[in-house]
Design a protein around this motif. Sequence first.
Motif, PDB file in Angstrom:
ATOM      1  N   ASP A 134      53.343   9.436  74.577  1.00  0.00           N
ATOM      2  CA  ASP A 134      52.321   8.428  74.876  1.00  0.00           C
ATOM      3  C   ASP A 134      50.912   8.975  74.749  1.00  0.00           C
ATOM      4  N   GLY A 135      50.776  10.232  74.328  1.00  0.00           N
ATOM      5  CA  GLY A 135      49.460  10.828  74.157  1.00  0.00           C
ATOM      6  C   GLY A 135      48.981  11.634  75.342  1.00  0.00           C
ATOM      7  N   SER A 136      49.646  11.525  76.501  1.00  0.00           N
ATOM      8  CA  SER A 136      49.252  12.302  77.669  1.00  0.00           C
ATOM      9  C   SER A 136      49.726  13.746  77.512  1.00  0.00           C
ATOM     10  N   TRP A 137      49.218  14.613  78.392  1.00  0.00           N
ATOM     11  CA  TRP A 137      49.575  16.032  78.348  1.00  0.00           C
ATOM     12  C   TRP A 137      50.329  16.425  79.608  1.00  0.00           C
ATOM     13  N   LYS A 138      51.391  17.177  79.435  1.00  0.00           N
ATOM     14  CA  LYS A 138      52.195  17.645  80.564  1.00  0.00           C
ATOM     15  C   LYS A 138      52.018  19.155  80.742  1.00  0.00           C
ATOM     16  N   LEU A 139      51.706  19.556  81.970  1.00  0.00           N
ATOM     17  CA  LEU A 139      51.638  20.974  82.296  1.00  0.00           C
ATOM     18  C   LEU A 139      53.058  21.529  82.301  1.00  0.00           C
ATOM     19  N   SER A 140      53.344  22.466  81.421  1.00  0.00           N
ATOM     20  CA  SER A 140      54.704  22.974  81.262  1.00  0.00           C
ATOM     21  C   SER A 140      54.905  24.364  81.836  1.00  0.00           C
ATOM     22  N   ALA A 141      53.858  25.165  81.883  1.00  0.00           N
ATOM     23  CA  ALA A 141      53.990  26.517  82.430  1.00  0.00           C
ATOM     24  C   ALA A 141      52.617  27.058  82.774  1.00  0.00           C
ATOM     25  N   SER A 142      52.583  28.042  83.654  1.00  0.00           N
ATOM     26  CA  SER A 142      51.352  28.732  84.021  1.00  0.00           C
ATOM     27  C   SER A 142      51.602  30.236  84.046  1.00  0.00           C
ATOM     28  N   TRP A 143      50.508  30.989  83.936  1.00  0.00           N
ATOM     29  CA  TRP A 143      50.628  32.456  83.869  1.00  0.00           C
ATOM     30  C   TRP A 143      49.391  33.079  84.483  1.00  0.00           C
TER      31      TRP A 143
END
Length: 373
Positions: free
Chosen positions: A244-253
């Motif tokens: 849908d064009g949105s962004w999902k936070l998938s990982a952090s470091w």
Amino acid sequence: MASALCVLLPLALASCEGPFCEDGFNALLQTEQRYLQRKLDASSNLEAFSGNPVMDDVRSAFQALHADGDIIKIDKGPWSSEGYRSYMPPYGEHIEGIQRLRTPGYFAFSGATAGSADLFLAQLEGSTSGAVGGAAGKVVKRVTLDTVLTHAGGFQVSGDLLAIGLEAQCTPMERTFMTCRKQSEVRFYDVSDPLDPKRLGSFIDRPGQSAGAVGIVQQQNGKWLALVGDGDNNNIDMYVQQEDGSWKLSASWNKGELLINAGVSGGYKSYQSMNLILQQDGKIFMVCAARSSMVGGADYFDLFSVQPTGSGRATVTMVASKHVTCHGCDFGAAGAVYVDSSRRLLGYGSSWLPSASATSLPTPGSTIFVNEF
């Protein structure tokens, strides 16, 4: 150069399959602090864009970068006296990032002043394909990106897609007393026509966070991956664009999790940029640029591999480091790489104003000294 095993970063599709979709991290994604999902119309989806060329061997191409910069002189044009004119520390108004565009002969610079975040487009004269060291050109356009989030940081162009982070500006006094306001947004622009950059509907909202550097890459599955770092890339968040064009936070470091290959020296630095590169086998690499110290330091390109570990974390491994000499500029301002072809990588460094720490200090004036490596 030390060898390293790099694994494709298999980021999630809209159906959320893979290691980034474990139940524990899915719960984390629902929190307001870490993830704000926004429904965007179909025009915000970036799948219509193609990324940079896929490289055969990133590490070999990185190793082949020249250690001594070849100067490209760019006339600042009428903007030499607007905001970007202070030659006294702490250099509050200066160039923050540099990128070479896919359109032959064009470079882009990001800049920060007290009143606006800017994008400058420069055009070279003469030969504009392949290596362009020794060429000359001039700034031909200035685009004001924002007048509230006025700090435009390190950015990346992949294909004709430009991704840049805009932050709330922080004065030297605020930085000294640690009172900087943290608010940022990552925006995307179509730069297929360098003289008419078009802002796209897609964006990443980061309330309470900074976005000092942004890197993007189109993965083998066609999904765009964006990495967003804080002021010095001490923390990096990894986002994947959804259907849908949105962004999902998938990982952090966090830099405390850094792995370093045997034989690689120098350690993690205060990075001003990060550029992502896709290799033919699907592995993802990241090149960061930094100056080891603003006083008496040296300029470095550092190469990292990126891979998932599950539970919303990722592994970042430093696999190589290259010390370079930048004439009339330094990586404390701007450094970047450009995928010239599947086999060749070119490096760039610049600063709007000469730094006292730069090698071969030129006379302050109307010229931007870009270096090609």
